[in-house]
Design a protein around this motif. Structure first.
Motif, mmCIF file in Angstrom:
data_model
loop_
_atom_site.group_PDB
_atom_site.id
_atom_site.type_symbol
_atom_site.label_atom_id
_atom_site.label_comp_id
_atom_site.label_asym_id
_atom_site.label_seq_id
_atom_site.Cartn_x
_atom_site.Cartn_y
_atom_site.Cartn_z
ATOM 1 N N ALA A 124 0.862 -1.179 0.000
ATOM 2 C CA ALA A 124 0.000 0.000 0.000
ATOM 3 C C ALA A 124 0.897 1.228 0.000
ATOM 4 O O ALA A 124 1.957 1.232 0.638
ATOM 5 C CB ALA A 124 -0.912 0.009 1.221
ATOM 6 N N THR A 125 0.462 2.251 -0.716
ATOM 7 C CA THR A 125 1.287 3.435 -0.933
ATOM 8 C C THR A 125 0.453 4.695 -0.839
ATOM 9 O O THR A 125 -0.703 4.694 -1.243
ATOM 10 C CB THR A 125 1.912 3.390 -2.347
ATOM 11 O OG1 THR A 125 2.688 2.199 -2.473
ATOM 12 C CG2 THR A 125 2.782 4.590 -2.631
ATOM 13 N N PHE A 126 1.072 5.759 -0.315
ATOM 14 C CA PHE A 126 0.519 7.081 -0.564
ATOM 15 C C PHE A 126 1.641 7.953 -1.075
ATOM 16 O O PHE A 126 2.801 7.818 -0.680
ATOM 17 C CB PHE A 126 -0.206 7.691 0.649
ATOM 18 C CG PHE A 126 0.660 8.280 1.723
ATOM 19 C CD1 PHE A 126 1.326 9.495 1.537
ATOM 20 C CD2 PHE A 126 0.781 7.645 2.948
ATOM 21 C CE1 PHE A 126 2.102 10.050 2.545
ATOM 22 C CE2 PHE A 126 1.559 8.190 3.961
ATOM 23 C CZ PHE A 126 2.219 9.401 3.759
ATOM 24 N N VAL A 127 1.298 8.850 -1.995
ATOM 25 C CA VAL A 127 2.227 9.849 -2.507
ATOM 26 C C VAL A 127 1.560 11.194 -2.343
ATOM 27 O O VAL A 127 0.449 11.416 -2.843
ATOM 28 C CB VAL A 127 2.593 9.597 -3.987
ATOM 29 C CG1 VAL A 127 3.448 10.735 -4.525
ATOM 30 C CG2 VAL A 127 3.326 8.273 -4.135
ATOM 31 N N LEU A 128 2.229 12.065 -1.629
ATOM 32 C CA LEU A 128 1.758 13.425 -1.408
ATOM 33 C C LEU A 128 2.681 14.351 -2.183
ATOM 34 O O LEU A 128 3.890 14.370 -1.948
ATOM 35 C CB LEU A 128 1.788 13.737 0.087
ATOM 36 C CG LEU A 128 1.300 15.093 0.559
ATOM 37 C CD1 LEU A 128 -0.140 15.345 0.139
ATOM 38 C CD2 LEU A 128 1.425 15.187 2.069
ATOM 39 N N ASP A 129 2.124 15.090 -3.131
ATOM 40 C CA ASP A 129 2.891 15.971 -4.006
ATOM 41 C C ASP A 129 2.271 17.363 -3.904
ATOM 42 O O ASP A 129 1.067 17.524 -4.143
ATOM 43 C CB ASP A 129 2.805 15.449 -5.447
ATOM 44 C CG ASP A 129 3.734 16.159 -6.407
ATOM 45 O OD1 ASP A 129 4.316 17.193 -6.049
ATOM 46 O OD2 ASP A 129 3.851 15.667 -7.544
ATOM 47 N N TYR A 130 3.095 18.359 -3.521
ATOM 48 C CA TYR A 130 2.550 19.701 -3.312
ATOM 49 C C TYR A 130 3.605 20.762 -3.608
ATOM 50 O O TYR A 130 4.800 20.493 -3.553
ATOM 51 C CB TYR A 130 2.006 19.846 -1.890
ATOM 52 C CG TYR A 130 2.989 19.531 -0.784
ATOM 53 C CD1 TYR A 130 3.678 20.549 -0.118
ATOM 54 C CD2 TYR A 130 3.216 18.220 -0.387
ATOM 55 C CE1 TYR A 130 4.567 20.258 0.899
ATOM 56 C CE2 TYR A 130 4.104 17.923 0.632
ATOM 57 C CZ TYR A 130 4.777 18.950 1.272
ATOM 58 O OH TYR A 130 5.661 18.657 2.278
ATOM 59 N N PRO A 131 3.154 21.984 -3.930
ATOM 60 C CA PRO A 131 4.104 23.055 -4.234
ATOM 61 C C PRO A 131 4.787 23.580 -2.969
ATOM 62 O O PRO A 131 4.222 23.506 -1.876
ATOM 63 C CB PRO A 131 3.239 24.139 -4.881
ATOM 64 C CG PRO A 131 1.853 23.863 -4.440
ATOM 65 C CD PRO A 131 1.772 22.384 -4.151
ATOM 66 N N GLN A 132 5.994 24.093 -3.136
ATOM 67 C CA GLN A 132 6.741 24.677 -2.017
ATOM 68 C C GLN A 132 5.903 25.725 -1.288
ATOM 69 O O GLN A 132 6.010 25.869 -0.073
ATOM 70 C CB GLN A 132 8.031 25.327 -2.527
ATOM 71 C CG GLN A 132 9.062 24.364 -3.054
ATOM 72 C CD GLN A 132 10.006 23.854 -1.984
ATOM 73 O OE1 GLN A 132 9.937 24.232 -0.821
ATOM 74 N NE2 GLN A 132 10.898 22.973 -2.384
ATOM 75 N N SER A 133 5.067 26.443 -2.022
ATOM 76 C CA SER A 133 4.252 27.502 -1.422
ATOM 77 C C SER A 133 3.250 26.965 -0.395
ATOM 78 O O SER A 133 2.737 27.717 0.428
ATOM 79 C CB SER A 133 3.506 28.290 -2.507
ATOM 80 O OG SER A 133 2.617 27.439 -3.203
#
Length: 166
Positions: A124-133
């Motif tokens: 099972a995996t989660f990937v959290l991708d977000y801008p530096q801001s």
């Protein structure tokens, strides 16, 4: 009246004022994770392996799959190599026999990838991708996400004790 309202708010537990985390349970693969407040469901996989959530420009993908190319260690090594080939600068990289966490940056984006072993050669995996801001808003959520991702009860391939998220 204002004093009454002030006293009422002081006596309320902090959790009553905080937004609730939403549980997501995947019965197909036998895992669960808590979805942070502010993230809304934007897509569910047709095959039932996971979901995608968004909060503004932040994206949280949660899914599972069976290992087909090799053991857990190879799965993580392949993911690490792919991130590096894509140009991600991985600043955090921890792995045990039952879990792994990778985190890094690419231009203006931050990535946190968590994977745990499940039963029956699944992960099972989660990937959290977000801008530096959004770092100040999103980074504090990572620790609870990490702790909440777990196999179903009865699965003996549990991730074990993991260090706090960095």
């Amino acid at each position: 009246m204002q004093r009454f309202l002030f006293l009422f708010l002081l006596l309320l537990p902090a959790s009553a004022l905080a937004a609730e985390w939403e549980p997501y349970v995947n019965a197909r693969y036998g895992f669960a994770v808590e979805i942070p407040p502010g993230f809304t469901l934007v897509q569910e996989a047709d095959n039932g392996d996971g979901r995608t959530y968004k909060n503004g420009d932040a994206e949280l993908r949660v899914w599972a799959h069976y290992l087909t190319a090799g053991p857990f260690e190879e799965e993580v090594a392949d993911r690490r190599t792919t991130y590096q080939q894509e140009g991600w600068d991985l600043s955090y990289d921890r792995q045990t026999a039952g879990w792994a966490s990778l985190s890094g940056t690419l231009v203006d984006s931050i990535l946190y990838h968590r994977v745990i072993a499940l039963c029956d050669d699944a992960v099972a995996t989660f990937v959290l991708d977000y801008p530096q801001s959004m770092k100040a808003e999103i980074s504090p959520l990572v620790g609870r996400l990490v702790k909440s991702l777990h196999p179903a009860e009865g699965c003996t391939n549990a991730q074990g004790t993991a260090p706090a998220a960095q």
